[in-house]
Enzyme design. Sequence first.
Site, PDB file in Angstrom:
ATOM      1  N   CYS A 198      -6.064  20.778  98.779  1.00  0.00           N
ATOM      2  CA  CYS A 198      -4.972  19.924  98.782  1.00  0.00           C
ATOM      3  C   CYS A 198      -5.281  18.357  97.900  1.00  0.00           C
ATOM      4  CB  CYS A 198      -4.597  19.605 100.170  1.00  0.00           C
ATOM      5  SG  CYS A 198      -2.961  18.866 100.234  1.00  0.00           S
ATOM      6  N   GLU A 213      -8.918  25.516 106.040  1.00  0.00           N
ATOM      7  CA  GLU A 213      -9.970  25.047 106.956  1.00  0.00           C
ATOM      8  C   GLU A 213      -9.217  24.772 108.489  1.00  0.00           C
ATOM      9  OE1 GLU A 213      -8.830  23.385 104.566  1.00  0.00           O
ATOM     10  OE2 GLU A 213      -8.304  21.535 104.999  1.00  0.00           O
ATOM     11  N   HIS A 247      -4.405  24.597 103.459  1.00  0.00           N
ATOM     12  CA  HIS A 247      -5.536  24.133 104.040  1.00  0.00           C
ATOM     13  C   HIS A 247      -6.089  25.322 104.668  1.00  0.00           C
ATOM     14  CE1 HIS A 247      -5.307  19.586 103.728  1.00  0.00           C
ATOM     15  NE2 HIS A 247      -4.000  19.872 103.700  1.00  0.00           N
TER      16      HIS A 247
HETATM   17  N1  GLN Z   1      -0.602  13.925  99.583  1.00  0.00           N
HETATM   18  C1  GLN Z   1      -1.897  13.821  99.527  1.00  0.00           C
HETATM   19  C2  GLN Z   1      -2.414  13.418  98.305  1.00  0.00           C
HETATM   20  O1  GLN Z   1      -1.696  12.933  97.380  1.00  0.00           O
HETATM   21  C3  GLN Z   1      -2.657  15.283  99.709  1.00  0.00           C
HETATM   22  C4  GLN Z   1      -2.455  15.655 101.033  1.00  0.00           C
HETATM   23  C5  GLN Z   1      -3.120  16.394 101.612  1.00  0.00           C
HETATM   24  O2  GLN Z   1      -4.583  16.441 101.389  1.00  0.00           O
HETATM   25  N2  GLN Z   1      -3.043  17.313 102.768  1.00  0.00           N
HETATM   26  O3  GLN Z   1      -3.551  12.910  98.119  1.00  0.00           O
END
Ligand code: GLN
Length: 190
Positions: free
Chosen positions: A78, A176, A174
């Site tokens: 992410c 994890e 994710h």
């Molecule tokens: N929206 C977050 C970002 O731009 C990422 C979100 C996440 O890691 N769950 O960094």
Amino acid sequence: MTVGILALQGDFQEHEAVLQRIGVATRQVRLPAHLDGIERLIIPGGESTTIGKLLVTYRLLEPLRARAGRDLALWGTCAGAILLARQIVDGLPGGQPTLAAMDIVVRRNAFGRQIHSFETTLDVPILGDQPLPGVFIRAPIIESVGPTVDILARLSDTTIVAAQQQRLLVTTFHPELTPDDRFHRYFLEL
Ligand code: GLN
């Protein structure tokens, strides 16, 4: 083998818990010296703009850039995927510090706001036939990949959500946060 987990911000403890569950030694990385002897590093989910700024503050940006994908395998989940991308669409105005290590273009917050976070199941052929649970939290998407990047998973609408460029791995979701540890085991083999 000890796997490093970047522990500046975000859900690093959840990654640590998965690795400990499968019997792998971990080390929280907050300073350049913590990278000594580390050949694999996970960049967790969280807030990419914050993690990027803290990478600068703690002088980790340059050593990570120098080693990324070479003697250091990296997996970004992410926000971590955003930090690995060569180009960020809808990043912080004026730019945000990133590793820019992998030949992918990502769009931040591509599904909208927090309320549009969702869970689904994903087909990930490299992990076998069993569908993988996918948790998407203010997730980015991978808009395009370069010629040396393999696409590992897509949503049913074909949006790219996991990719690999040799020793660089990204998932916009994710693993994890689920009991399924196949992506962690896959990263250990890179
Ligand atoms: N929206 C977050 C970002 O731009 C990422 C979100 C996440 O890691 N769950 O960094």
